[in-house]
Design a protein around this motif. Structure first.
Motif, mmCIF file in Angstrom:
data_model
loop_
_atom_site.group_PDB
_atom_site.id
_atom_site.type_symbol
_atom_site.label_atom_id
_atom_site.label_comp_id
_atom_site.label_asym_id
_atom_site.label_seq_id
_atom_site.Cartn_x
_atom_site.Cartn_y
_atom_site.Cartn_z
ATOM 1 N N ILE A 44 0.826 -1.031 0.120
ATOM 2 C CA ILE A 44 -0.169 -0.038 -0.169
ATOM 3 C C ILE A 44 0.882 1.150 0.070
ATOM 4 N N ASP A 45 1.932 1.146 0.861
ATOM 5 C CA ASP A 45 2.573 2.383 1.011
ATOM 6 C C ASP A 45 3.654 2.740 -0.314
ATOM 7 N N ASN A 46 3.725 1.568 -1.266
ATOM 8 C CA ASN A 46 4.329 1.800 -2.492
ATOM 9 C C ASN A 46 3.644 1.697 -3.590
ATOM 10 N N ARG A 47 2.342 1.747 -3.440
ATOM 11 C CA ARG A 47 1.401 1.605 -4.574
ATOM 12 C C ARG A 47 1.601 0.442 -5.469
ATOM 13 N N LYS A 48 1.869 -0.737 -4.914
ATOM 14 C CA LYS A 48 2.260 -2.116 -5.471
ATOM 15 C C LYS A 48 1.085 -3.016 -5.392
#
Length: 264
Positions: A44-48
């Motif tokens: 989520i933090d890295n939009r992966k």
């Protein structure tokens, strides 16, 4: 831009390092709940984008009978051992997983974590009354986590584009999907790239429990690995599906040396 690219590369690299056990060619995560939540938080933090499949023996057997379903499961970024039969099988072949990682618990852990992180969640599936009640109950339990969209799961292929567009517009961090067993995971796999949601997970009957239509198995049943039996008591019409469980056990026992190999 450079930082974003670097983060995505690091995230992709970390995902490759997820320890797995192959059960008939399907890579099941060996991680426990805490590690799983940490991995999803990183996504989520890295939009992966991560398609999370919470798999059980019924799904494994379906995959072995249907090559397209098998191939679909292989495209998931993370397969966790939801069913107790999977946990048993991994231990039986000498490659134990850390613990059972139920999708229902993942949902609640992410909802709780979302309160401090301001995550947005989209709920898709089941009938309108159930999904609305589930959304209301989740809002009450986790007021800090944003419910950015709610839609029932009764739509056909001709409406897929409309549904995908709605989710894209809502821009959730997490998408929980509850549709039929044959539709849920294939739909996610088909549209996950377009959806662009970091964490997408099929949740089966979780919305029914959250909405109060069904009860989750008591702790004793969970401890004894009989949660499936408790659900059968509430939904006896599921007995035909449950007959697959002993077939899976027999298959694993008979084919112990082949279980960790590729799909036969």
């Amino acid at each position: 831009m450079t930082t974003t690219v670097t983060n995505n590369i690091e995230t992709a690299h970390s995902l490759k390092q997820i320890p797995t056990v192959s059960i008939y060619g399907l890579p099941f995560s060996k991680m426990g709940m805490d590690e799983t939540i940490a991995t999803l938080t990183s996504a989520i933090d890295n939009r992966k984008t991560m398609h999370v499949i919470t798999a059980n023996p019924i799904m494994i057997m379906s995959a072995l009978e249907d090559s397209s379903y098998y191939s679909m499961m292989r495209t998931a970024e993370l397969i966790v051992p939801d069913g107790t039969g999977v946990v048993w099988a991994a231990g039986y072949v000498g490659q134990p997983v850390a613990e059972r990682v139920p999708g229902f618990d993942i949902l609640h852990r992410l909802m709780a974590l979302g309160e401090s992180r301001g995550w947005g969640v989209y709920l898709l599936g089941t009938d309108q009354q159930t999904i609305d009640q589930a959304a209301a109950n989740l809002k009450q339990q986790y007021p800090g986590t944003r419910i950015v969209g709610v839609r029932n799961g009764y739509f056909g292929p001709e409406q897929d584009a409309e549904v995908v567009a709605e989710i894209q517009k809502a821009k959730p961090d997490i998408l929980f999907v509850a549709r039929s067993a044959t539709t849920q995971e294939p739909w996610i796999a088909r549209y996950k790239a377009e959806l662009g949601v970091p964490v997408i997970m099929g949740v089966g009957g979780s919305f029914d429990i959250i909405a109060g239509k069904l009860k989750r198995a008591p702790k004793l049943f969970q401890k004894l690995r009989l949660e499936w039996f408790y659900r059968l008591l509430q939904e006896p019409y599921r007995y035909k599906r449950m007959l697959v469980l002993p077939k899976f056990v027999i298959k694993v026992v008979r084919e112990k040396e082949k279980v960790t190999k590729a799909r036969p």
